[in-house]
Scaffold this active site. Structure first.
Site: not given
Lengths: 439, 266
Positions: A308, A316, A321, A325, A351
């Site tokens: 994680d 973010n 975003h 990404d 994530e």
């Protein structure tokens, strides 16, 4: 067949005209609604169709004697086929099943001298009727054959049809292209070699030989196989005609290359995560079953790792975003690079990533997990002008699957790894926690 | 349903003598609107749409029956019999010219006189006979009709109208578009494939031929051939152009009618 019955009708018309000294004799096929198709005439004349429903011809009780023509409304085409206006006419009904008002129409432009044979012309009725019927049957046969041929050529498959007698065969254009012979009718024996040659050219011919060899004595066998010819794949369906080998055998060659490509593409799309290209969660669950089964069979250990990304929400929120990404893609790539080909690595959601590995001993778990953690944290992720430090927390759990109990393994394993991940987050992140002992 | 009703028949006018107006390929009975008032003052005017023409024309069209000019002639006779008229003045344009001639051969008592505008018994050249067309040209025509009816109409309509008359071209295009393309194609095959020269030789009725000096569908020689061949015929070549003078030069056409028909009024 058609020419012969038409010819016979022309001859009957000719005979009737000479015998009765008529100027025009027409053999008419007339349906119940009075629609008339002139099939033959003497003298020969190229007639179009006309309607006799209101002509008066069918409202007359015909004997053997011609009647005056002016009481009738004759089609203009009939009048034009005569050298002059008709003076008298005679109709000889020759009803047939498909055209109940059919018959022979005789016309005179002069009052007929009582030709001795006029009264006997009715004897031709049954010949006319039976010839009309056989012509109709021949026309129907030709139409059916044309339709059948049209159908054979419009089906987007190669078709090879062996007759039940084992002597003759027929192939359409597409099959002719595959077999490198001409389309149409062949002796069955002529097609055996091209069929075999085509099969031997297939990349998977050994597999096909085996599949068909087992059926060689069964006339009723039916099978669908993929024949792979280089970059094209044909689905080849063979079955007995109407389910009975005595009636013949059909081979259908359908090019399924495009369908297979599309299916593979769709499968890929359905199984992968569009952002990272990794398997998605659903595909992970499908694939993990295979890995667990194999490990169970071999008595090996499996390790499950939950990875994680730390503080991902913050990345973010701070950078937006698209940058988030890019970070996820980088993490995915770094993990995939560290893992072995046979290791299953998937995006589990958000994530969070998940890995399932087969190991010789559970001791290797920590080593691999640390390698993953290190690979993620080693260098910053560069996105445009940004350089972002990224770390991840990893929770791991191991188990030794038993053959009999594969189905119940995955969920507790995930739960244990998840709990270990939670502890890693609590323990300051960017670290590995391996749960104790098998689940 | 009667033949007259199924072909959208109309009957108007104050006169006693029946006058039948039968239009040509690609138009419908509205093609007579410029001439109709003149007829209505003098005649009992009967008009209708040929099979395959007019609104919903495909419903009246039978590919077998109307695969020959005689099928249309049978329709015409059926209408005349239904209406119970005799000794009529028949005015036919284009394909209706030879339809009327064929009907008059079969039933002479129905027709007093035929007025034929832009008549041709055969469009294909044949030895000494000049019809104006060669088979290659016709095959091209059918091919372009079948390939793109809309584009074909756009080229065909101005050519046939033959004069720079926007309204007539628009009107002719509209009625051509009204035809179902397969029906239009089959109809033009029937017309251009027809050979009614034998019919011309036999017409028992007096015939008045009207033709323009320049008609893309009917060369002047055709009018002259018909005048020489029909047993009792006159030919008036009017000072106009195109295949549709009853629409584009109605005054010229009416002048001929005045001269040729007034004596027939009862």
């Amino acid at each position: 067949m058609i020419p012969s019955s038409i010819e016979a009708l022309y001859e009957l018309c000719g005979f009737a005209r000479v015998a009765c000294e008529a100027d025009l004799v027409i053999a008419l096929e007339v349906d119940g609604a009075g629609r008339a198709s002139p099939v033959a005439s003497s003298p020969p004349h190229d007639f179009s169709c006309f309607n006799l429903a209101r002509s008066g011809v069918f409202d007359t009780k015909w004997s053997a004697i011609p009647v005056t023509a002016n009481a009738f409304r004759l089609p203009t085409a009939v009048v034009h086929a005569l050298p002059d206006m008709p003076v008298s006419l005679l109709f000889v009904p020759a009803p047939v099943e498909h055209a109940p008002q059919s018959g022979l129409l005789l016309l005179w432009t002069q009052p007929p001298s009582p030709a001795p044979l006029v009264e006997h012309v009715r004897l031709l009725a049954s010949s006319i009727a039976s010839t009309l019927t056989s012509r109709r049957e021949a026309v129907r046969q030709v139409a059916m054959r044309d339709q059948f041929n049209d159908l054979l050529e419009s089906v987007p498959s190669g078709i090879v049809l062996f007759d039940g007698d084992g002597q003759s065969a027929m192939i359409n254009e597409r099959a002719a292209g595959l077999l490198a012979c001409s389309p149409g009718f062949h002796r069955a024996s002529e097609l055996v070699a091209p069929m075999r040659a085509l099969r031997e050219r297939c990349d998977n011919h050994a597999e096909l030989e085996a599949a068909y060899a087992s059926q060689v004595r069964n006339v009723h066998y039916a099978a669908i196989q993929h024949w792979v010819l280089g970059d094209r794949t044909y689905e080849v369906d063979t079955h007995p005609v109407s389910g009975d080998g005595q009636h013949g055998r059909i081979w259908l060659f359908t090019d399924v290359t495009a369908e297979l490509r599309i299916a593979a593409k769709l499968r890929g799309l359905a199984q992968s995560d569009p952002l990272t290209g990794l398997p998605n969660r659903r595909h992970f669950e499908e694939r993990s079953a295979q890995i667990l089964t194999a490990a169970g069979t071999a008595g090996r250990t499996v390790a499950l790792l939950m990875v994680d990304v730390d503080h991902f929400k913050q990345i973010n929120d701070t950078h937006g975003h698209p940058v988030g990404d890019a970070v996820l893609k980088a993490v995915a790539r770094r993990c995939r690079d560290v893992l072995r080909d046979q290791d299953l690595f998937a995006r589990f959601g958000g994530e969070e990533f998940i890995a399932l590995l087969t190991l010789a001993t559970s001791d290797e778990t920590r080593v691999i997990a640390e390698r993953l953690r290190g690979a993620i944290a080693e260098t910053s992720v560069v996105v445009g002008d940004l350089s972002i430090g990224v770390t991840a927390s990893i929770g791991a759990a191991t188990d030794i699957p038993m053959n009999s109990a594969i189905s119940g393994i995955l969920e507790p394993l995930i739960a244990k790894a998840d709990a270990a991940l939670y502890r890693a987050k609590q323990g300051g992140r960017n670290c590995v926690i391996v749960a104790d002992g098998p689940a | 349903m009667s033949c007259f009703a199924s072909l959208h028949g109309r009957r108007t006018g104050a006169g006693k003598t029946p006058a039948i107006l039968s239009h040509g390929f690609g138009t419908d009975q509205d093609a007579w609107s410029a001439l109709r008032p003149w007829f209505e003052e003098r005649f009992d005017v009967i008009s209708f749409d040929l099979a395959g023409c007019g609104p919903e024309g495909a419903e009246s069209y039978d590919f077998d029956r109307h695969g020959s000019m005689f099928g249309y002639a049978d329709d015409l006779i059926e209408i005349i019999d239904e209406l119970g008229v005799q000794n009529c003045v028949y005015v036919g344009h284009s394909m209706s010219s030879m339809i009327g001639a064929a009907a008059a051969c079969a039933r002479p008592e129905l027709f007093a006189t035929l007025v034929l505008i832009g008549a041709s018994p055969r469009y294909l050249n044949d030895g000494d006979y000049v019809g104006g067309f060669e088979q290659d040209g016709l095959d091209e025509l059918f091919k372009s009709m079948a390939a793109n009816f809309q584009a074909w109409v756009a080229g065909f309509a101005p050519m046939v109208v033959g004069v720079d008359d926007g309204e007539a071209i628009a009107d002719f295009s509209r009625t051509l578009f009204q035809m179902r393309p397969d029906v239009a194609l089959n109809t033009s095959r029937t017309i251009f494939g027809s050979d009614m020269r034998d019919t011309a030789r036999r017409v028992p009725t007096p015939v008045h031929l009207i033709q323009t000096a320049s008609d893309v569908a009917v060369p002047l020689q055709v009018g002259k051939w018909l005048e020489a061949t029909i047993p009792n015929a006159t030919l008036d070549v009017i000072d106009a152009s195109g295949h549709l003078p009853h629409m584009t030069a109605p005054e010229e056409v009416l002048r001929i009618f005045e001269r040729r028909l007034t004596g027939l009024l009862s």
